[in-house]
Design an enzyme around this catalytic site. Sequence first.
Site, PDB file in Angstrom:
ATOM      1  N   ARG A  97      -3.112   6.544 -17.988  1.00 33.43           N
ATOM      2  CA  ARG A  97      -3.096   7.783 -18.762  1.00 33.43           C
ATOM      3  C   ARG A  97      -2.017   8.752 -18.318  1.00 33.43           C
ATOM      4  O   ARG A  97      -1.681   9.692 -19.047  1.00 33.43           O
ATOM      5  CB  ARG A  97      -4.453   8.463 -18.688  1.00 33.43           C
ATOM      6  CG  ARG A  97      -4.873   8.877 -17.294  1.00 33.43           C
ATOM      7  CD  ARG A  97      -6.295   9.406 -17.289  1.00 33.43           C
ATOM      8  NE  ARG A  97      -6.732   9.821 -15.958  1.00 33.43           N
ATOM      9  CZ  ARG A  97      -7.952  10.266 -15.689  1.00 33.43           C
ATOM     10  NH1 ARG A  97      -8.831  10.344 -16.664  1.00 33.43           N
ATOM     11  NH2 ARG A  97      -8.269  10.624 -14.453  1.00 33.43           N
ATOM     12  N   ILE A 135      -3.840  -0.546  -6.650  1.00 35.80           N
ATOM     13  CA  ILE A 135      -4.674  -1.719  -6.940  1.00 35.80           C
ATOM     14  C   ILE A 135      -4.401  -2.215  -8.356  1.00 35.80           C
ATOM     15  O   ILE A 135      -4.212  -3.415  -8.591  1.00 35.80           O
ATOM     16  CB  ILE A 135      -6.160  -1.385  -6.736  1.00 35.80           C
ATOM     17  CG1 ILE A 135      -6.439  -1.080  -5.270  1.00 35.80           C
ATOM     18  CG2 ILE A 135      -7.036  -2.549  -7.193  1.00 35.80           C
ATOM     19  CD1 ILE A 135      -7.867  -0.617  -4.990  1.00 35.80           C
ATOM     20  N   LYS A 170      -6.620 -10.607  -2.096  1.00 36.39           N
ATOM     21  CA  LYS A 170      -5.543 -10.095  -2.957  1.00 36.39           C
ATOM     22  C   LYS A 170      -4.187 -10.608  -2.496  1.00 36.39           C
ATOM     23  O   LYS A 170      -3.366 -11.040  -3.316  1.00 36.39           O
ATOM     24  CB  LYS A 170      -5.561  -8.572  -2.951  1.00 36.39           C
ATOM     25  CG  LYS A 170      -4.412  -7.926  -3.708  1.00 36.39           C
ATOM     26  CD  LYS A 170      -4.269  -6.470  -3.335  1.00 36.39           C
ATOM     27  CE  LYS A 170      -3.774  -6.304  -1.911  1.00 36.39           C
ATOM     28  NZ  LYS A 170      -3.660  -4.876  -1.515  1.00 36.39           N
ATOM     29  N   GLY A 193      -3.497   3.172 -12.840  1.00 36.69           N
ATOM     30  CA  GLY A 193      -2.084   3.221 -12.475  1.00 36.69           C
ATOM     31  C   GLY A 193      -1.836   3.324 -10.993  1.00 36.69           C
ATOM     32  O   GLY A 193      -0.703   3.553 -10.574  1.00 36.69           O
ATOM     33  N   GLY A 194      -2.895   3.150 -10.190  1.00 33.93           N
ATOM     34  CA  GLY A 194      -2.723   3.196  -8.750  1.00 33.93           C
ATOM     35  C   GLY A 194      -2.226   1.877  -8.200  1.00 33.93           C
ATOM     36  O   GLY A 194      -1.855   0.965  -8.946  1.00 33.93           O
ATOM     37  N   THR A 236     -14.777  -4.798   2.650  1.00 32.89           N
ATOM     38  CA  THR A 236     -13.914  -4.877   1.478  1.00 32.89           C
ATOM     39  C   THR A 236     -12.618  -5.620   1.768  1.00 32.89           C
ATOM     40  O   THR A 236     -12.203  -6.488   1.012  1.00 32.89           O
ATOM     41  CB  THR A 236     -13.606  -3.464   0.956  1.00 32.89           C
ATOM     42  OG1 THR A 236     -14.818  -2.855   0.493  1.00 32.89           O
ATOM     43  CG2 THR A 236     -12.614  -3.510  -0.195  1.00 32.89           C
ATOM     44  N   ARG A 266       0.936   7.271  -8.722  1.00 33.25           N
ATOM     45  CA  ARG A 266       0.925   8.705  -8.399  1.00 33.25           C
ATOM     46  C   ARG A 266       0.809   8.893  -6.892  1.00 33.25           C
ATOM     47  O   ARG A 266       0.045   8.215  -6.217  1.00 33.25           O
ATOM     48  CB  ARG A 266      -0.252   9.395  -9.107  1.00 33.25           C
ATOM     49  CG  ARG A 266      -0.343  10.885  -8.882  1.00 33.25           C
ATOM     50  CD  ARG A 266      -1.382  11.491  -9.819  1.00 33.25           C
ATOM     51  NE  ARG A 266      -2.703  10.945  -9.570  1.00 33.25           N
ATOM     52  CZ  ARG A 266      -3.587  11.457  -8.709  1.00 33.25           C
ATOM     53  NH1 ARG A 266      -3.248  12.508  -7.972  1.00 33.25           N
ATOM     54  NH2 ARG A 266      -4.783  10.932  -8.578  1.00 33.25           N
ATOM     55  N   GLU A 317     -25.267  -5.101   8.051  1.00 30.46           N
ATOM     56  CA  GLU A 317     -24.374  -5.287   6.903  1.00 30.46           C
ATOM     57  C   GLU A 317     -25.170  -5.960   5.791  1.00 30.46           C
ATOM     58  O   GLU A 317     -25.763  -7.021   5.990  1.00 30.46           O
ATOM     59  CB  GLU A 317     -23.165  -6.133   7.294  1.00 30.46           C
ATOM     60  CG  GLU A 317     -22.330  -6.619   6.128  1.00 30.46           C
ATOM     61  CD  GLU A 317     -21.845  -5.503   5.212  1.00 30.46           C
ATOM     62  OE1 GLU A 317     -22.034  -5.618   3.982  1.00 30.46           O
ATOM     63  OE2 GLU A 317     -21.266  -4.517   5.725  1.00 30.46           O
ATOM     64  N   TYR A 355     -15.366 -12.876  12.348  1.00 28.89           N
ATOM     65  CA  TYR A 355     -15.908 -11.534  12.550  1.00 28.89           C
ATOM     66  C   TYR A 355     -17.289 -11.613  13.193  1.00 28.89           C
ATOM     67  O   TYR A 355     -17.600 -10.897  14.154  1.00 28.89           O
ATOM     68  CB  TYR A 355     -16.012 -10.801  11.203  1.00 28.89           C
ATOM     69  CG  TYR A 355     -14.798  -9.980  10.857  1.00 28.89           C
ATOM     70  CD1 TYR A 355     -14.876  -8.595  10.786  1.00 28.89           C
ATOM     71  CD2 TYR A 355     -13.571 -10.572  10.604  1.00 28.89           C
ATOM     72  CE1 TYR A 355     -13.772  -7.822  10.459  1.00 28.89           C
ATOM     73  CE2 TYR A 355     -12.452  -9.819  10.280  1.00 28.89           C
ATOM     74  CZ  TYR A 355     -12.561  -8.448  10.220  1.00 28.89           C
ATOM     75  OH  TYR A 355     -11.469  -7.694   9.910  1.00 28.89           O
ATOM     76  N   HIS A 403      23.324  -8.734   9.995  1.00 26.22           N
ATOM     77  CA  HIS A 403      23.973  -9.171   8.762  1.00 26.22           C
ATOM     78  C   HIS A 403      23.905 -10.704   8.633  1.00 26.22           C
ATOM     79  O   HIS A 403      24.022 -11.411   9.626  1.00 26.22           O
ATOM     80  CB  HIS A 403      25.442  -8.730   8.786  1.00 26.22           C
ATOM     81  CG  HIS A 403      26.205  -9.104   7.555  1.00 26.22           C
ATOM     82  ND1 HIS A 403      26.038  -8.436   6.366  1.00 26.22           N
ATOM     83  CD2 HIS A 403      27.127 -10.087   7.337  1.00 26.22           C
ATOM     84  CE1 HIS A 403      26.843  -8.981   5.470  1.00 26.22           C
ATOM     85  NE2 HIS A 403      27.505  -9.978   6.037  1.00 26.22           N
TER      86      HIS A 403
END
Length: 454
Positions: free
Chosen positions: A199, A179, A51, A176-177, A42, A205, A35, A99, A435
């Site tokens: 755009r 992320i 995040k 616009g995804g 990521t 999408r 690595e 890890y 409930h």
Amino acid sequence: MTFDYDLFVIGGGSGGVRAARIASGSHGAKVALAEEYRMGGTCVIRGCVPKKLMVFASAFPGAVDDANVYGWDAQINAFDWRAFSTRMHRELDRLEGIYRTNLEKAGVTLFDCRATVAGPHTVRLADGQEVSAKHILLATGGRAFIPDKWAEAGCMTSNEVFLMQSLPESVLIIGGGYIASEFACIFNGLGVQTSQFYRGAQILRGFDEEVRGHVSDAMIANGVELHLGADILEMEKRDGQTWVKSTTGHEALYDAVIFATGRIPNSDGLGLEELGLTLSANGAIPVDDYSQTAVPSVYAVGDVTDRVNLTPVAIREGHSFADTVFGGTPRKVDHALIASAVFTQPEIGTIGLSEEAASAAGPVDVYCASFRPMHRAFAGREDRVLMKLLVCKRTDKVLGCHIVADGAGEMIQLAAIAIGMGATKADFDRTMAVHPTMAEELVTMRAPLRSAGQ
């Protein structure tokens, strides 16, 4: 022929680490892993984990507002990015250590350097050393993409967000995804003046159209300045800020500009073309159902294959590879029915087909409910939850489930079990409601809102 290793893994992210641990610790193979950056890949270092910590941080102002309505004398002061960032990186260090420790406990030899493929059974390390392996696994993940036109403009990607020294007062998110939309919600929640250019006609999408509209409306209501049908026309640095003009004529100065315009397979410079592999147009490594490439000794898992780019998928692919090659149990990964969550505000949980895809395949009944949840209604908020089921008219099978609500990711995980088992709408209806909860709506929608498809 004698090899130095039974398996050499290139990439220490979720897929590569799982494959190495199972091959070595469970199946007794002699395994090495290289690595070049930090163990964890990521997801752990510059994606899902940091995040999600930022998502948690960004939600506290709204929680404090609600607390006052619920009778608490609560207040919140300015957000200290440095204090948060320091603690966040301390947590990432801790996870990276886990890890690394787990790999070492499994008997995996670690190389903290870049590695490339020098032949069907040969790996070349950054210092020039070459080692041989009976099998090579490529698990190098994906990388953030910036359009060539703006590659030298000095803008950030999601990678650099976690390394910021201070929080900007204003930010423009390009894309616009999921992320892009997640970061727009995060920065907005942290008190940053937030704009987002996309755009296309609507963000997110590929998701259900009704879900897309619901989230978009909520983001705008929460304060995100969302510009649809907008792309960057001009951009330049001005006195420490970035001036941007969009294709719609909008002009503004921003303290930071972040490109979240997608990720592409991280396959450049690995020596794959020289090996005889033909990559897809975006650099993805083609593989079969068992993650094997056209070179029999070379395999690939995770985002570098561009199948379904999610951490749990990479983990499952890595585990299945190890069981197939070293465990004597051939395993394919079913990519057809995978639950996912988008940590926007409000959150999305989804599994199966969208209404558009389901209705294109045949007649469906659409069960849908939108309502103000108890917590928000009591606080005087207008936030609405969306619950949606797509049901095949012929078989009564639930083809898709979509939730937009706080905790949607937690809810969809459980719904995924039922839908993965082939649950019908009758199965949902037989389930007693819990409930008062938001999730009870999933088992109390008795009549379809509409029908679709032919």
